[in-house]
Motif scaffolding. Structure first.
Motif, PDB file in Angstrom:
ATOM      1  N   GLN A 254       0.572   7.997  13.933  1.00 26.88           N
ATOM      2  CA  GLN A 254      -0.816   8.183  13.501  1.00 26.88           C
ATOM      3  C   GLN A 254      -1.365   6.892  12.893  1.00 26.88           C
ATOM      4  N   LEU A 255      -0.560   6.242  12.051  1.00 30.32           N
ATOM      5  CA  LEU A 255      -1.009   4.998  11.418  1.00 30.32           C
ATOM      6  C   LEU A 255      -1.181   3.886  12.442  1.00 30.32           C
ATOM      7  N   LEU A 256      -0.277   3.819  13.394  1.00 27.65           N
ATOM      8  CA  LEU A 256      -0.352   2.760  14.396  1.00 27.65           C
ATOM      9  C   LEU A 256      -1.618   2.839  15.238  1.00 27.65           C
ATOM     10  N   ASN A 257      -2.145   4.027  15.395  1.00 28.64           N
ATOM     11  CA  ASN A 257      -3.383   4.181  16.159  1.00 28.64           C
ATOM     12  C   ASN A 257      -4.585   3.582  15.451  1.00 28.64           C
ATOM     13  N   SER A 258      -4.418   3.192  14.184  1.00 29.04           N
ATOM     14  CA  SER A 258      -5.511   2.538  13.457  1.00 29.04           C
ATOM     15  C   SER A 258      -5.132   1.117  13.037  1.00 29.04           C
ATOM     16  N   THR A 259      -4.200   0.513  13.764  1.00 28.51           N
ATOM     17  CA  THR A 259      -3.762  -0.848  13.447  1.00 28.51           C
ATOM     18  C   THR A 259      -4.924  -1.829  13.599  1.00 28.51           C
ATOM     19  N   PRO A 260      -5.181  -2.634  12.565  1.00 32.34           N
ATOM     20  CA  PRO A 260      -6.259  -3.623  12.667  1.00 32.34           C
ATOM     21  C   PRO A 260      -5.960  -4.663  13.756  1.00 32.34           C
TER      22      PRO A 260
ATOM     23  N   ILE B  16       0.846  -1.193   0.000  1.00 27.73           N
ATOM     24  CA  ILE B  16       0.000   0.000   0.000  1.00 27.73           C
ATOM     25  C   ILE B  16       0.876   1.235   0.000  1.00 27.73           C
ATOM     26  N   ASP B  17       0.506   2.203  -0.826  1.00 26.12           N
ATOM     27  CA  ASP B  17       1.178   3.504  -0.805  1.00 26.12           C
ATOM     28  C   ASP B  17       0.144   4.573  -1.115  1.00 26.12           C
ATOM     29  N   VAL B  18       0.341   5.733  -0.536  1.00 25.31           N
ATOM     30  CA  VAL B  18      -0.575   6.848  -0.754  1.00 25.31           C
ATOM     31  C   VAL B  18      -0.265   7.573  -2.067  1.00 25.31           C
ATOM     32  N   ALA B  19       0.930   7.333  -2.611  1.00 27.72           N
ATOM     33  CA  ALA B  19       1.349   8.002  -3.849  1.00 27.72           C
ATOM     34  C   ALA B  19       1.365   7.006  -5.010  1.00 27.72           C
ATOM     35  N   PRO B  20       0.731   7.352  -6.126  1.00 20.92           N
ATOM     36  CA  PRO B  20       0.662   6.405  -7.243  1.00 20.92           C
ATOM     37  C   PRO B  20       2.018   6.117  -7.892  1.00 20.92           C
TER      38      PRO B  20
ATOM     39  N   GLY C  17      -3.670   3.845  -1.372  1.00 20.88           N
ATOM     40  CA  GLY C  17      -4.476   4.156  -0.209  1.00 20.88           C
ATOM     41  C   GLY C  17      -3.645   4.723   0.918  1.00 20.88           C
ATOM     42  N   ASP C  18      -4.326   5.053   1.978  1.00 16.90           N
ATOM     43  CA  ASP C  18      -3.700   5.690   3.132  1.00 16.90           C
ATOM     44  C   ASP C  18      -3.560   4.686   4.270  1.00 16.90           C
ATOM     45  N   GLY C  19      -2.432   4.029   4.330  1.00 21.79           N
ATOM     46  CA  GLY C  19      -2.130   3.113   5.422  1.00 21.79           C
ATOM     47  C   GLY C  19      -3.125   1.984   5.572  1.00 21.79           C
ATOM     48  N   PHE C  20      -3.480   1.703   6.818  1.00 23.03           N
ATOM     49  CA  PHE C  20      -4.360   0.577   7.115  1.00 23.03           C
ATOM     50  C   PHE C  20      -5.773   0.766   6.562  1.00 23.03           C
ATOM     51  N   ALA C  21      -6.152   1.995   6.227  1.00 19.62           N
ATOM     52  CA  ALA C  21      -7.483   2.245   5.670  1.00 19.62           C
ATOM     53  C   ALA C  21      -7.675   1.521   4.340  1.00 19.62           C
ATOM     54  N   ALA C  22      -6.582   1.189   3.667  1.00 25.00           N
ATOM     55  CA  ALA C  22      -6.668   0.497   2.378  1.00 25.00           C
ATOM     56  C   ALA C  22      -6.857  -1.009   2.528  1.00 25.00           C
ATOM     57  N   LEU C  23      -6.772  -1.503   3.749  1.00 21.70           N
ATOM     58  CA  LEU C  23      -6.973  -2.935   3.970  1.00 21.70           C
ATOM     59  C   LEU C  23      -8.455  -3.270   4.060  1.00 21.70           C
ATOM     60  N   LYS C  24      -8.759  -4.511   3.717  1.00 18.83           N
ATOM     61  CA  LYS C  24     -10.116  -5.027   3.841  1.00 18.83           C
ATOM     62  C   LYS C  24     -10.126  -6.024   4.994  1.00 18.83           C
ATOM     63  N   VAL C  25     -11.262  -6.209   5.618  1.00 21.58           N
ATOM     64  CA  VAL C  25     -11.375  -7.145   6.737  1.00 21.58           C
ATOM     65  C   VAL C  25     -10.900  -8.528   6.312  1.00 21.58           C
ATOM     66  N   GLU C  26     -11.261  -8.939   5.114  1.00 24.21           N
ATOM     67  CA  GLU C  26     -10.899 -10.281   4.651  1.00 24.21           C
ATOM     68  C   GLU C  26      -9.401 -10.440   4.367  1.00 24.21           C
TER      69      GLU C  26
ATOM     70  N   ALA D 205       2.573  -6.313   9.718  1.00 23.69           N
ATOM     71  CA  ALA D 205       2.564  -5.063   8.956  1.00 23.69           C
ATOM     72  C   ALA D 205       3.965  -4.460   8.987  1.00 23.69           C
ATOM     73  N   CYS D 206       4.431  -4.044   7.835  1.00 24.39           N
ATOM     74  CA  CYS D 206       5.720  -3.370   7.709  1.00 24.39           C
ATOM     75  C   CYS D 206       5.442  -1.930   7.295  1.00 24.39           C
ATOM     76  N   LEU D 207       5.825  -0.990   8.149  1.00 28.15           N
ATOM     77  CA  LEU D 207       5.659   0.431   7.863  1.00 28.15           C
ATOM     78  C   LEU D 207       7.059   1.019   7.784  1.00 28.15           C
ATOM     79  N   ALA D 208       7.466   1.423   6.594  1.00 30.06           N
ATOM     80  CA  ALA D 208       8.845   1.877   6.404  1.00 30.06           C
ATOM     81  C   ALA D 208       8.884   3.159   5.588  1.00 30.06           C
ATOM     82  N   GLY D 209       9.924   3.950   5.851  1.00 31.22           N
ATOM     83  CA  GLY D 209      10.144   5.159   5.080  1.00 31.22           C
ATOM     84  C   GLY D 209       9.218   6.301   5.436  1.00 31.22           C
ATOM     85  N   LEU D 210       8.693   6.273   6.653  1.00 28.02           N
ATOM     86  CA  LEU D 210       7.771   7.314   7.100  1.00 28.02           C
ATOM     87  C   LEU D 210       8.332   7.988   8.343  1.00 28.02           C
ATOM     88  N   PRO D 211       8.053   9.287   8.526  1.00 28.48           N
ATOM     89  CA  PRO D 211       8.477   9.948   9.760  1.00 28.48           C
ATOM     90  C   PRO D 211       7.771   9.327  10.970  1.00 28.48           C
TER      91      PRO D 211
END
Length: 106
Positions: free
Chosen positions: A71-77, A13-17, A44-53, A59-65
């Motif tokens: 902020q992303l971790l606060n929405s970890t599934p 997942i990446d927020v930039a195409p 998409g924007d982080g975990f919001a791009a994931l589907k329940v299924e 999860a690997c979150l790299a290259g981010l401040p």
């Protein structure tokens, strides 16, 4: 790519195409057709791009401040049981401290 080569299913997942498309092209260069079938790219924007299924366990979150990671971790599934984090450098010391506190408390 390495995880896919080891048999894992991966959602990238990446927020930039642009970077997402570059990753897709590189994966196509090195993965077999079967490997490519286990690798899905989503804009998409982080975990919001994931589907329940998706039922993501790692999860690997790299290259981010660190502040953005936090902020992303606060929405970890709930399905995520392991995190691999690599914040960018340099990053604000306050943000790194907050990230460390979040990890300690979680």
């Amino acid at each position: 790519v390495h995880l896919v080569q080891q048999g894992a299913r991966v959602v990238a997942i990446d927020v930039a195409p642009g970077p997402l498309e570059l990753a897709r092209q590189k994966a196509q260069d090195v993965l077999s057709t079967e490997g490519q079938s286990r690798l899905e790219f989503r804009l998409g924007d982080g975990f919001a791009a994931l589907k329940v299924e998706d039922d993501v366990g790692v999860a690997c979150l790299a290259g981010l401040p660190a502040g953005l990671l936090l902020q992303l971790l606060n929405s970890t599934p709930p399905s995520v049981t392991r995190l691999v984090l690599q914040p960018t450098c340099p990053t604000a010391p306050e943000a790194m401290a907050a990230l460390r506190c979040w990890l300690h408390d979680s």
